[in-house]
Design an enzyme around this catalytic site. Structure first.
Site, PDB file in Angstrom:
ATOM      1  N   CYS A   1       0.741  -1.103   0.137  1.00  5.34           N
ATOM      2  CA  CYS A   1      -0.152   0.051  -0.010  1.00  5.34           C
ATOM      3  C   CYS A   1       0.851   1.357  -0.039  1.00  5.34           C
ATOM      4  CB  CYS A   1      -0.825   0.060   1.279  1.00  5.34           C
ATOM      5  SG  CYS A   1      -0.130  -0.220   2.625  1.00  5.34           S
TER       6      CYS A   1
ATOM      7  N   HIS B   1      -1.628   1.538   6.944  1.00  2.00           N
ATOM      8  CA  HIS B   1      -1.986   1.548   5.690  1.00  2.00           C
ATOM      9  C   HIS B   1      -1.659   3.159   5.209  1.00  2.00           C
ATOM     10  CE1 HIS B   1      -4.210   0.867   2.144  1.00  2.00           C
ATOM     11  NE2 HIS B   1      -5.094   1.691   2.212  1.00  2.00           N
TER      12      HIS B   1
ATOM     13  N   ASP C   1      -7.588   6.021  -2.857  1.00  3.74           N
ATOM     14  CA  ASP C   1      -6.861   4.875  -2.574  1.00  3.74           C
ATOM     15  C   ASP C   1      -6.955   3.983  -3.574  1.00  3.74           C
ATOM     16  OD1 ASP C   1      -5.999   2.623  -1.086  1.00  3.74           O
ATOM     17  OD2 ASP C   1      -6.993   2.783   0.656  1.00  3.74           O
TER      18      ASP C   1
END
Length: 661
Positions: free
Chosen positions: A225, A267, A282
């Site tokens: 991520c 994250h 995202d």
């Protein structure tokens, strides 16, 4: 150099130009910045590796900088060194040959490039009041700015097909060829990343892994991520759009309802500056998902995480800096932990709200009720501890209602799925049920499928105007009659299912006798004993091949322990749906008795009852065939008809059994 001060931070904009003859000195002063551009800086503040492929932004001490980004250039090319942090401070140093035009000055001359102040200085502006959206969500849009996704159709197709030919700069240049605004540039970058970069599960699970370099990501087309966020930010900056990486907590893979968050952030995502405001994206979650059973990644594009409305984004993203929530008022970590987590598919499939609004709920008298409101009629299903049992789910025009009765005391996992416009049911909600009392008297049949009761879906399938609009039917004597209108050309089939007693697959339909009265279908039901039963309704278009399709079921309840009804007579293929049986309705006849018969039969020339002997039936003035037979010496009795008076072949339409003497 310009110094500006506001209520949040001190930001410094500086352009330092060093001529080539001074270059070696500059390189010596900044030799620590000439390392791997993807590696975290070795300093007291900045981007620190915390394991699982995640990097945590640490608070700076004094005015230190972090997140250094260095581009190695050929000795005779301009070198640009940019440092910035999540507090808005940015330092840019250029080293270039003598008499060469500074790259930043070139960028300042381009229209709609990096946002700048009146003096042309660039910096990442901290989010402020004009960026904040009201909380809670006002249901106006899933996006943080007005969008018509149809405007992106051609651009999306183009961007998804762009291939990597050389480096990152060339890739961005190819992507933005068809883009005519910052929004379209961001969209092209987003689409490319979501369709080409795979989530690296192994890398995400490793501890103390170095950050992914953009060049490595392009080569392997895999990252975690942090790599997604870093690549997205880098590509946006190359395209001339302000972008920031935002670290924080997330309710992603492995999240359990009600869990608390502490320690390292797990994250990272991005904020992008468009049309005068910050917006959230995202690309990790936009690219696909990880299967919880196999731990494998699957590309599955998710539009939800592109410019998501902040009041929805906060449901599964909690940034390290509350300003990046872009909310007014901002939410606390405790609120983030306690608030209900609606998965992205909840909103993608048109859901608006759900009740209860907390992820952990306690039963009341052994029962939990969950309701969902949706924009349009939607099909739902549920699973309790992995099985479609112990619940009553009824559809509403705009939503559903679910009553759950956990079978045991303890903790239970409740999942709710919605179908939407696709053929796939997707998980939209997950609850943890705390049951302190299990009501054993509310045991539901295992064959009770969803939905229960008629609804917009049964109307859509051709069943309208039901005699019983509610999902549960109570009967004191073990008998009931259910009727509804059926569209022309639709055939109906029904079966009865219970957990106790001698009901087998062969006799599931023998406790139901189907009649056709004008344009309505009637189902006469006789229960074999007390208890709870599922009356399942199926339909099929008569002119089309294939099987009957399940539409809905009723829950039939009877507490009378004396109930012991026999099956109805067995009907054969020649028993028309327009026929009507008045007597005898019991499929088992007494021995050595005269039994009266009365039926309405359409399109027959003659009718008779055959046992030990043959007894003809006569047609009366009301249109009923009447007569009687004696069951002496019989084990079975048949009703037979002659459809054509010119033939002598009789067809069986009903069969009765005779009790032993």
């Amino acid at each position: 150099m310009e110094l500006k001060k506001d209520s949040n931070a001190v930001s410094i904009d500086m352009l330092l130009i060093v001529h080539s003859e001074k270059r070696h000195a500059a390189q010596g002063a900044h030799s620590d910045r000439q390392a791997d551009p993807g590696a975290p800086p070795q300093r007291r503040g900045g981007l620190q590796g915390v394991g699982n492929g995640i990097w945590r932004w640490q608070k700076l001490e004094r005015n230190d900088l972090h997140g250094n980004l260095v581009e190695k250039q050929h000795a005779q090319q301009t070198q640009v060194i940019t440092s910035y942090d999540n507090q808005g401070t940015q330092l840019t140093v250029e080293v270039h040959p003598q008499d060469a035009m500074p790259q930043l000055l070139k960028k300042f001359s381009l229209a709609k490039r990096l946002q700048g102040d009146k003096n042309g200085n660039t910096r990442a502006r901290q989010p402020g009041g004009k960026d904040a959206h009201a909380y809670p969500w006002d249901r106006s849009s899933l996006k943080s700015m007005p969008l018509d996704l149809r405007q992106f159709e051609k651009l999306d197709t183009y961007a998804s097909q762009v291939t990597v030919k050389s480096g990152l700069d060339a890739l961005v240049s190819d992507l933005v060829q068809e883009a005519h605004s910052d929004l379209e540039r961001v969209r092209a970058i987003w689409i490319w990343i979501c369709h080409h970069i795979e989530y690296d599960i192994e890398a995400a699970q490793e501890k103390d892994r170095q950050a992914f370099k953009p060049t490595t990501i392009l080569q392997t087309q895999k990252t975690n991520c942090d790599g997604y966020a870093g690549l997205f930010e880098r590509m946006c900056r190359i395209a001339g759009v302000q972008c920031m990486t935002v670290p924080g907590y997330s309710k992603g893979f492995g999240y359990q309802p009600g869990q608390s968050f502490s320690g390292e952030f797990d994250h990272a995502w991005n904020a992008v500056f468009l049309e005068g405001r910050w917006h959230l994206v995202d690309s990790t979650w936009g690219s696909g998902l990880v299967d919880s059973t196999t731990s494998k990644f699957t590309f599955l594009y998710n539009e939800f995480y592109f410019l998501t409305h902040p009041a929805l984004f906060i449901e599964d993203h909690f940034p390290d800096n509350k300003n990046w929530q872009l909310l007014k008022p901002p939410q606390s970590l405790r609120q983030f932990e306690n608030n209900m987590y609606h998965k992205s598919e909840f909103y993608n499939k048109g859901m608006l709200s759900a009740h209860p609004q907390t992820s952990i709920i306690k039963t009341v008298n052994g029962k939990v009720t969950v309701t969902i409101e949706s924009c349009a009629p939607t099909l739902f299903m549920f699973m309790l501890n992995g099985k479609q049992e112990h619940g009553l789910l009824s559809l509403r025009k705009n939503g559903m209602k679910l009553d759950v009765y956990p079978p045991t005391v303890g903790t239970h996992k409740l999942q709710i799925f919605a179908k939407g416009n696709s053929e796939i049911y997707s998980s939209v909600l997950e609850y943890t049920l705390k049951c302190h009392y299990a009501d054993i008297d509310v045991r539901l049949p295992a064959e009770l499928h969803q939905p229960v009761g008629p609804s917009w879906f049964s109307e859509q399938m051709g069943i309208t105007k039901p005699s019983h609009p509610e999902p549960v039917i109570y009967t004191s004597d073990g008998r009931c009659s259910v009727s509804f209108s059926v569209e022309e050309g639709i055939s109906v089939l029904a079966s009865l299912h219970g957990d106790d007693g001698p009901i087998t697959e062969e006799t599931q339909r023998r406790y139901i006798f189907q009649l056709q009265r004008e344009k309505r279908t009637e189902l006469k039901v006789q229960l074999p004993h007390a208890g709870k039963f599922a009356l399942k309704i199926f339909v099929k278009k008569r002119q089309e091949p294939g099987n009957y399709v399940f539409v809905f079921n009723y829950l039939l309840c009877c507490t009378n322990s004396k109930v012991n009804w026999p099956v109805f007579p067995e009907s054969f293929g020649n028993w028309g749906q327009d026929n009507e049986l008045l007597e005898p309705l019991s499929g088992v006849l007494p021995a050595n008795h005269n039994v009266p018969f009365k039926l309405k039969l359409h399109g027959v020339a003659k009718a008779l009852v055959k046992g030990q002997d043959t007894w003809p039936l006569t047609l009366n003035r009301e249109g009923y065939w009447e007569g009687s037979c004696n069951t002496a010496g019989c084990q079975e009795v048949y009703v037979m008809v002659l459809e054509n008076a010119n033939h002598n072949f009789y067809s069986y339409i009903l069969k009765y059994k005779v009790n032993a003497q």
